[in-house]
Scaffold this motif. Sequence first.
Motif, PDB file in Angstrom:
ATOM      1  N   PRO A  11       0.812  -1.230   0.000  1.00 31.96           N
ATOM      2  CA  PRO A  11       0.000   0.000   0.000  1.00 31.96           C
ATOM      3  C   PRO A  11       0.839   1.271   0.000  1.00 31.96           C
ATOM      4  N   LEU A  12       1.942   1.278   0.754  1.00 35.89           N
ATOM      5  CA  LEU A  12       2.799   2.461   0.776  1.00 35.89           C
ATOM      6  C   LEU A  12       3.424   2.696  -0.595  1.00 35.89           C
ATOM      7  N   ALA A  13       3.880   1.606  -1.227  1.00 40.14           N
ATOM      8  CA  ALA A  13       4.484   1.742  -2.553  1.00 40.14           C
ATOM      9  C   ALA A  13       3.458   2.195  -3.575  1.00 40.14           C
ATOM     10  N   ALA A  14       2.220   1.701  -3.478  1.00 39.08           N
ATOM     11  CA  ALA A  14       1.191   2.109  -4.424  1.00 39.08           C
ATOM     12  C   ALA A  14       0.919   3.606  -4.305  1.00 39.08           C
ATOM     13  N   LEU A  15       0.780   4.109  -3.076  1.00 37.66           N
ATOM     14  CA  LEU A  15       0.560   5.546  -2.893  1.00 37.66           C
ATOM     15  C   LEU A  15       1.743   6.348  -3.411  1.00 37.66           C
ATOM     16  N   ALA A  16       2.950   5.842  -3.190  1.00 37.69           N
ATOM     17  CA  ALA A  16       4.133   6.560  -3.655  1.00 37.69           C
ATOM     18  C   ALA A  16       4.136   6.670  -5.175  1.00 37.69           C
ATOM     19  N   LEU A  17       3.835   5.587  -5.845  1.00 44.03           N
ATOM     20  CA  LEU A  17       3.829   5.625  -7.301  1.00 44.03           C
ATOM     21  C   LEU A  17       2.726   6.545  -7.825  1.00 44.03           C
ATOM     22  N   VAL A  18       1.572   6.485  -7.194  1.00 48.11           N
ATOM     23  CA  VAL A  18       0.478   7.370  -7.603  1.00 48.11           C
ATOM     24  C   VAL A  18       0.889   8.835  -7.430  1.00 48.11           C
ATOM     25  N   GLY A  47       9.907  -2.353  -5.035  1.00 46.97           N
ATOM     26  CA  GLY A  47       8.802  -1.508  -4.601  1.00 46.97           C
ATOM     27  C   GLY A  47       7.669  -1.501  -5.614  1.00 46.97           C
ATOM     28  N   ARG A  48       8.019  -1.439  -6.896  1.00 44.26           N
ATOM     29  CA  ARG A  48       6.970  -1.446  -7.918  1.00 44.26           C
ATOM     30  C   ARG A  48       6.226  -2.781  -7.929  1.00 44.26           C
ATOM     31  N   ALA A  49       6.980  -3.879  -7.757  1.00 42.62           N
ATOM     32  CA  ALA A  49       6.322  -5.197  -7.720  1.00 42.62           C
ATOM     33  C   ALA A  49       5.381  -5.296  -6.522  1.00 42.62           C
ATOM     34  N   ALA A  50       5.804  -4.766  -5.374  1.00 48.56           N
ATOM     35  CA  ALA A  50       4.938  -4.805  -4.188  1.00 48.56           C
ATOM     36  C   ALA A  50       3.670  -3.983  -4.414  1.00 48.56           C
ATOM     37  N   ALA A  51       3.823  -2.822  -5.051  1.00 45.81           N
ATOM     38  CA  ALA A  51       2.655  -1.985  -5.316  1.00 45.81           C
ATOM     39  C   ALA A  51       1.674  -2.691  -6.253  1.00 45.81           C
ATOM     40  N   ALA A  52       2.193  -3.320  -7.311  1.00 41.27           N
ATOM     41  CA  ALA A  52       1.318  -4.002  -8.269  1.00 41.27           C
ATOM     42  C   ALA A  52       0.607  -5.179  -7.622  1.00 41.27           C
ATOM     43  N   ASP A  53       1.329  -5.942  -6.833  1.00 41.39           N
ATOM     44  CA  ASP A  53       0.706  -7.101  -6.169  1.00 41.39           C
ATOM     45  C   ASP A  53      -0.377  -6.664  -5.192  1.00 41.39           C
ATOM     46  N   TRP A  54      -0.095  -5.619  -4.431  1.00 42.45           N
ATOM     47  CA  TRP A  54      -1.103  -5.156  -3.469  1.00 42.45           C
ATOM     48  C   TRP A  54      -2.330  -4.628  -4.209  1.00 42.45           C
ATOM     49  N   ALA A  55      -2.122  -3.831  -5.244  1.00 44.07           N
ATOM     50  CA  ALA A  55      -3.254  -3.265  -5.983  1.00 44.07           C
ATOM     51  C   ALA A  55      -4.073  -4.364  -6.661  1.00 44.07           C
ATOM     52  N   ALA A  56      -3.428  -5.436  -7.094  1.00 40.29           N
ATOM     53  CA  ALA A  56      -4.171  -6.538  -7.716  1.00 40.29           C
ATOM     54  C   ALA A  56      -5.134  -7.179  -6.732  1.00 40.29           C
TER      55      ALA A  56
END
Length: 844
Positions: free
Chosen positions: A303-310, A319-328
């Motif tokens: 979730p933190l990585a997803a917010l950061a990328l957004v 970090g990008r892989a963690a964001a994609a997995d969480w968002a999925a």
Amino acid sequence: MNLAQLHYTSAPPGPDGSGFRFTAVSPGVPASLLREAEQLIGYEPPRDAPPRPSADELGSFPQALSLNVLSDGSRLLARSVYTGADYSGRWGNFHAHAIHLPQPADADRPARGQLPITAWGSPQWAADSPPAGAPVPPLASVPAPGPLDLGALAAFVAARGRWLAGFFADVRRLAEEPAAPQLVLVEQDSEAVAWWIMLACSVLPHRRGQWLTFTTYTRRPQLARQQIIGVVPEDGLGLAGQEQRYRVYDAARAAAPAPAPDPWAQTAARIWQAQRQELFAHVRRLPSGPPGASSGGPYEAGPLAALALVAGVGLDSAGRAAAADWAAGHRDALDEVQLHALARALARPAGDRGPEEAAASGRLLSALAGWAPPAVSEPLVELAVAGAVRSGGAAPPAGLLGEPARLRLAAELEPELRAALTDPARGPADRVALLRVSAQLGVDTEALLPDVARQLAHALISDPESAYGEAAGAALAELPRLRELVLDRLDGLAAGDPAAGARLFAVTPLRPDGAGALPHLRMCAQAPGTAAGDRVKALTRLVECSGVSPEEDPLVLRTAMRLVWGAEPPTTGEAWLALSALGERAHREAGTWESLARAAVSAPAGDRDAEALAVELLRHGSAELPPPLRASLLLLELARNLRTREIGPGWVRQAMALGTADPSPTAREHAYAAVAAQLLAEDRPQSELRALIESNDAELLAAYRRAARQPRIADRLTLDARYAAERFADWSSQPQASPVWQEARTDLLDGVLRPVVRGLPAGQLAAVEEALARLGGRWAEDFRGWQRPGAFGRLRDRFGGSGRRGVKGAPGNPPLRGAGGPIAPGDAGGPGGSGGSGDDGRRP
């Protein structure tokens, strides 16, 4: 909330004594708390501090802002500063102002209030004790935050950027592990230590940040019990290298502690470096943990990585892989605008993108498919398509792209597509997937289809389970020209290995429907349904379903034969029917003539159909057969001719000559059994027996011995005195021949003839002797001697030359009997004999 205040310094004598003591305390504070607090709020000036500092120098002394957990679970927040001289003028005085923070009654309630570290620089901290007798009311909250220079903080973060990820990983350990090493922050300025602690508390969940113990300055770090300890450089010496106790962060040194791989810590560091620290507050409102769970661990990177990328913060691949997995797994947690921003961030060019990140982006794309508008996931489609072209793997349908994106991607990827399609290192699954991508993007790859089809066909025939995956199936369904080329190639491969062709259709849904002739493939597709039942009918059905006659394509018959019988030959009956149904010409041109021949030579000994089949095969095409196989057929023909009496002299030697040409063991056994049966017949030429005796052929003599032990031979010996007399004469002949014959004759006389003779009545014995007398020579006399116990041993010794040496015509060298009378010993091939013809005029 009532937060008691405490003041401690060196004060003049009063009711509580003189020297260092609590000079002012809010009402109700127990003495036990004061005793415990007194051990925590002391202050020692730096080693290099001036002994009598001026007012300006006093302002540069470190401040010790500390948070400690007391024995009852409550906390003590205190600020201790050096004040120089005390009331008596002596140097070494300090003032400590402390706030008591009681433990919340409900530890599970949401955390509220300021983080203790925010009290750094607060104007509510007193520099001196209140006047004597003045009331010290409790505070309603933690001292209000002091002024914060955001520019200076940003510069601090930039200067210590390489330490941040490791520091956050260690802060996480402090929050999760009671025995985690203490963090030692080496800074000349205690304000820098306070900033370190602010960073640490900002990334933690609020409650954990409230309970993180620290001190911004201490002279004795070895005695400090706080989780984070600030020291000046001279006091930090000697702490490095004790990794089990301390993790030392010294900005004055070039090397930073190597952080453990921790995407959460790396992401937190990137966020602070980008000055987007407000995201730490936002992330606490997002779900974490596995997909479908409402909450999870507070240190999940996703979730933190997803917010950061957004928010536009650049992250590494983990970090990008963690964001994609969480968002999925939590696609509902972000709105459409955020999802689109996340997709664009994941699709930006990145030199460190690895397979794990690509797989995670693919999972997010799958989660969004059919759920979010196509425009939201379009960057991920472009990313996946480009990744498939450059690195291999599955690609989503490029048809999901809008026209502008499709045209842009086609122009960008066309050179790489062509290079990948001609790269021999790319497997068939990758290459057919690339063909699909090419077709969907509108890239012309027609000239490359034959090579891809060839590779895919070989993969399908070799390992159909692995080769016929989703990519191959989709490509064959979507690309008619590829399907046509693959099936055509498979037809040729199936002709060489029909079993592999049948396996292809047994384990995959591929079928040769709607294609060209493909006779071999069509038969392979039908083969599983013809495995049982009448195999000759199955053969004719397969040939019919091929759609091609054997005259047009002789190989269809070979393919059909191999599909029905595999590597095994048909039975002789099946071979006869197959020969009759399709004709000898079709079998010769198809190369199945040898299979029919093997059917004959593999038949058990005595199979008369095998003899007849051998004759037929030799009559129509023996030249096409390998020499050993032809010899086997000739042996079967010899057996038939012996049985029908359609053969001239010399058949024993003929059988032996063919037997040495490496024929099939069953054919040799078949022929030798026929030779042996003929040698035991009444009217066989004596020269053939002589050939047997002189052959020294153990296998042929073994067949002769087996034939002599058949019940019908025993019956004839019992009932026919003349037959018994002839066999005695045969088996007594040539005692001086090879050891193989000596062993055979001994076995025949002792094991076959003697049990029969012992059971004969006197009249029949006399008839045998009369028959022997008619043969001439000493046969009758030898027979009478042979009947006496132990006599045969003596006869064997005499015949074998252990007694008087035999000479021509001597009784010790019994003559080999002819058809009408005795043969001279010299003619029998014995010692001194010439092997001449007998009185029947035939030569061996």
